[in-house]
Design a protein around this motif. Structure first.
Motif, short mmCIF file in Angstrom:
data_model
loop_
_atom_site.label_atom_id
_atom_site.label_comp_id
_atom_site.label_asym_id
_atom_site.label_seq_id
_atom_site.Cartn_x
_atom_site.Cartn_y
_atom_site.Cartn_z
N LYS A 93 0.94 -0.94 -0.39
CA LYS A 93 0.03 -0.30 0.02
C LYS A 93 0.74 1.07 0.01
N TRP A 94 0.29 2.22 -1.33
CA TRP A 94 1.17 3.66 -1.46
C TRP A 94 0.98 4.64 -0.23
N SER A 95 1.50 5.09 1.03
CA SER A 95 1.82 6.09 1.72
C SER A 95 0.94 7.33 1.15
N VAL A 96 -0.09 8.55 1.04
CA VAL A 96 0.10 9.29 0.26
C VAL A 96 -0.42 10.48 1.08
N GLU A 97 0.04 12.14 0.29
CA GLU A 97 -0.51 13.10 1.31
C GLU A 97 -1.94 12.49 2.09
N GLY A 98 -2.33 13.08 2.89
CA GLY A 98 -3.14 12.75 3.80
C GLY A 98 -3.82 11.97 4.96
N ASP A 99 -2.57 10.81 4.39
CA ASP A 99 -3.57 9.58 4.65
C ASP A 99 -3.71 9.60 6.87
N SER A 100 -5.09 9.00 6.49
CA SER A 100 -5.49 9.22 7.88
C SER A 100 -4.68 8.50 9.00
N ARG A 101 -3.78 7.60 8.53
CA ARG A 101 -3.25 7.07 9.62
C ARG A 101 -1.96 7.91 10.49
N VAL A 102 -1.31 8.48 9.94
CA VAL A 102 0.04 9.40 9.66
C VAL A 102 -1.07 10.35 10.58
N GLY A 103 -0.20 10.74 12.16
CA GLY A 103 -1.02 12.09 13.01
C GLY A 103 0.15 13.02 13.02
N PRO A 104 -0.59 14.17 14.28
CA PRO A 104 0.53 15.15 13.67
C PRO A 104 2.00 15.00 13.84
N VAL A 105 2.11 13.92 14.65
CA VAL A 105 3.93 13.93 14.91
C VAL A 105 4.11 12.99 13.19
N GLY A 106 3.39 12.20 13.20
CA GLY A 106 3.99 11.49 11.76
C GLY A 106 3.83 12.96 10.73
N ARG A 107 3.32 13.66 11.45
CA ARG A 107 3.37 13.86 9.27
C ARG A 107 4.74 15.84 10.46
N PHE A 108 4.78 16.08 11.06
CA PHE A 108 6.09 16.60 11.56
C PHE A 108 7.07 15.73 11.08
N LEU A 109 6.95 14.25 11.19
CA LEU A 109 8.44 14.01 10.80
C LEU A 109 8.31 13.62 9.43
N ARG A 110 7.28 13.59 8.86
CA ARG A 110 7.56 13.35 7.50
C ARG A 110 7.80 14.70 6.72
N ARG A 111 7.05 15.91 7.43
CA ARG A 111 7.99 16.89 6.51
C ARG A 111 8.87 17.83 6.03
N THR A 112 9.44 17.14 7.68
CA THR A 112 10.94 17.01 8.22
C THR A 112 12.36 16.40 8.04
N SER A 113 11.48 15.68 7.49
CA SER A 113 12.58 14.04 6.47
C SER A 113 12.86 13.65 8.60
N ILE A 114 12.71 14.26 9.41
CA ILE A 114 13.37 13.50 10.51
C ILE A 114 13.47 11.79 10.86
N ASP A 115 11.80 11.34 10.41
CA ASP A 115 11.78 9.53 10.31
C ASP A 115 12.32 9.36 9.85
N GLU A 116 13.34 9.71 8.63
CA GLU A 116 14.57 9.13 7.90
C GLU A 116 16.07 9.10 7.95
N LEU A 117 16.25 9.92 9.10
CA LEU A 117 17.39 9.32 10.19
C LEU A 117 17.92 8.24 10.26
N PRO A 118 16.98 7.10 10.58
CA PRO A 118 17.71 5.71 10.90
C PRO A 118 18.35 4.96 9.77
N GLN A 119 17.97 6.03 9.19
CA GLN A 119 18.73 5.02 7.59
C GLN A 119 20.27 5.41 7.58
N LEU A 120 21.14 6.10 8.34
CA LEU A 120 21.63 6.36 8.97
C LEU A 120 22.80 5.57 8.85
N TRP A 121 22.43 4.28 9.72
CA TRP A 121 22.86 2.77 10.25
C TRP A 121 22.81 2.48 9.00
N ASN A 122 21.45 2.73 8.54
CA ASN A 122 21.82 1.46 6.84
C ASN A 122 23.05 1.70 6.10
#
Length: 439
Positions: A320-349
């Protein structure tokens, strides 16, 4: 780099050492002369791999590079206030080098041609296209081994029966298998009975397997010589760049990735911790999200992110493709996505070697299969490791955007890769994050 190129480097080094000792330059000026000469001659592609071993063809470029090194060293000596006798010694050393090196280079080229003819020191070559041009190329290679190519097969539906082609194997199937089975080091793309699209696929396949790739340009009878153009008798052949991962500069990229990822993980660990705590407060565990992605050469790996989507009863993230306005994304999730902070653990990759800092973005296996079936050359973007950021992303192609455009940007990045291009993408990524452009 082939044997002739190695010999050219060695004779330049040996001549520089002999000239420096003869002129008693000392280690400082001797090192400066060697560094200037080798750097300039290397950047002018005097140590390149080549088919046509012609001293006369190479003489203008060789003489001009030596003259530039002479002028640079003389200018440094005069501007730097060096002693007059030191500047004079450097100038005479460069003149001596110029007089000695050209006869030596003539001998290297003559020796290289002799070895190719006498000992069959030639690359095993597959010719893609068995029409008039391909057949003539094969015959020329066989009659003139001094160009360093030995044809072993045609990759086409069959040779032109009117051309009486040399007796070679006909490959009418998997080019990658033929390259491995026949131990081919060079692939020549001539005019084929097929459309251009399979020729592009053939070029990418050869590129991916580390072969030298030469292309007969359209209207080759009118094609002038220039950078990247080889000559096989009267035929111009355009040499495509080698795979980025096979270049020495790729090791610099990898070392920089390791350093940058390690430092960033240490510096940003408090930020990652605070964001993980915010996810815990908003929607509980798990704090991090693991997902299988496809990397270089279609190998899969586990990618790490800070979870930005609320967990449901069934994990549908692989399909399933996650798109803009996905109801499963809360305020914290929207902030993480907007700032791309959610991708920081990929530094471990990146530290693990699954990814690079810059490269095509990794995708899920199901979508890779789907997009490869629909979009031409989507599969070709897996020739290099995937990355945290890429050329497509800094041009606004993130989330629910054109897959075809992403594929074109990714393949452009691979074809034109350089350390400078990586640095440009990093600067553009920083600008996008700071000013939220292309969002």
């Amino acid at each position: 780099m082939n044997a002739v190129a190695v010999l050219l480097v060695l004779v330049d080094c040996a001549t520089l050492v002999a000239v420096s000792l003869h002129r008693e330059l000392g280690w400082v000026w001797g090192g400066a002369v060697a560094a200037a000469v080798l750097t300039i001659r290397g950047s002018w592609r005097l140590y390149r791999r080549r088919l046509w071993l012609s001293w006369l063809q190479d003489l203008p470029r060789s003489a001009a590079s030596t003259a530039l090194a002479f002028a640079l060293l003389a200018g440094i000596g005069l501007v730097g206030g060096a002693a007059q006798q030191d500047v004079a010694a450097v100038q005479w050393a460069m003149i001596t080098f110029a007089l000695v090196i050209e006869p030596v280079r003539w001998f290297v080229f003559a020796f290289g041609r002799w070895c190719r003819r006498r000992f069959d020191r030639c690359d095993r070559t597959i010719i893609v296209g068995a029409g008039e041009v391909g057949v003539n190329l094969a015959r020329t290679m066989l009659e003139h081994p001094e160009f360093g190519l030995r044809p072993v097969a045609f990759a086409d539906s069959g040779p032109d029966p009117d051309r009486q082609p040399p007796v070679l194997e006909i490959v009418d199937g998997d080019l990658a298998d033929a390259i491995v089975r026949l131990r081919a080091g060079t692939v020549v793309l001539a005019f084929s009975h097929t459309r251009d699209s399979p020729l592009v696929d053939a070029a990418i396949t050869a590129h991916r397997l580390g072969c030298s790739t030469l292309v007969v340009p359209r209207m080759f009878e009118l094609h002038p010589d220039g950078p990247g153009i080889e000559r096989l008798r009267s035929y111009p052949l355009m040499r495509l760049g080698t795979a980025p991962t096979s270049r020495p500069t790729w090791w610099i990229k990898r070392a920089a990735d390791l350093l940058l990822a390690a430092v960033a993980l240490v510096v940003l660990s408090p930020v990652i911790g605070l964001c993980a705590l915010a996810v815990l407060v908003e929607s509980g565990r798990p704090l991090f999200f693991r997902q299988v992605r496809v990397g270089m050469d279609d190998r899969t790996f586990v990618l790490y992110k800070i979870r930005s989507v609320r967990q449901s009863g069934e994990d549908d993230s692989q399909v399933k493709w996650s798109v803009e306005g996905d109801s499963r994304v809360g305020p914290v999730g929207r902030f993480l996505r907007r700032t791309s902070i959610d991708e920081l653990p990929q530094l471990w990759n990146v530290l693990r070697g699954d990814m690079c800092v810059v490269g095509p973005r990794p995708e899920r296996p199901g979508f890779v299969r789907e997009f490869s079936a629909i979009h031409e050359l989507y599969w070709a973007r897996h020739r290099v490791p995937t990355g945290l950021t890429g050329l497509a992303q800094v041009h606004g192609l993130r989330g629910d955007t054109s897959i075809a455009d992403r594929s074109r940007y990714d393949n452009y990045y691979i074809a034109n890769w350089s350390l400078w291009l990586d640095l440009r993408i990093l600067l553009m990524t920083a600008g996008e994050l700071c000013w939220r452009r292309n969002r």
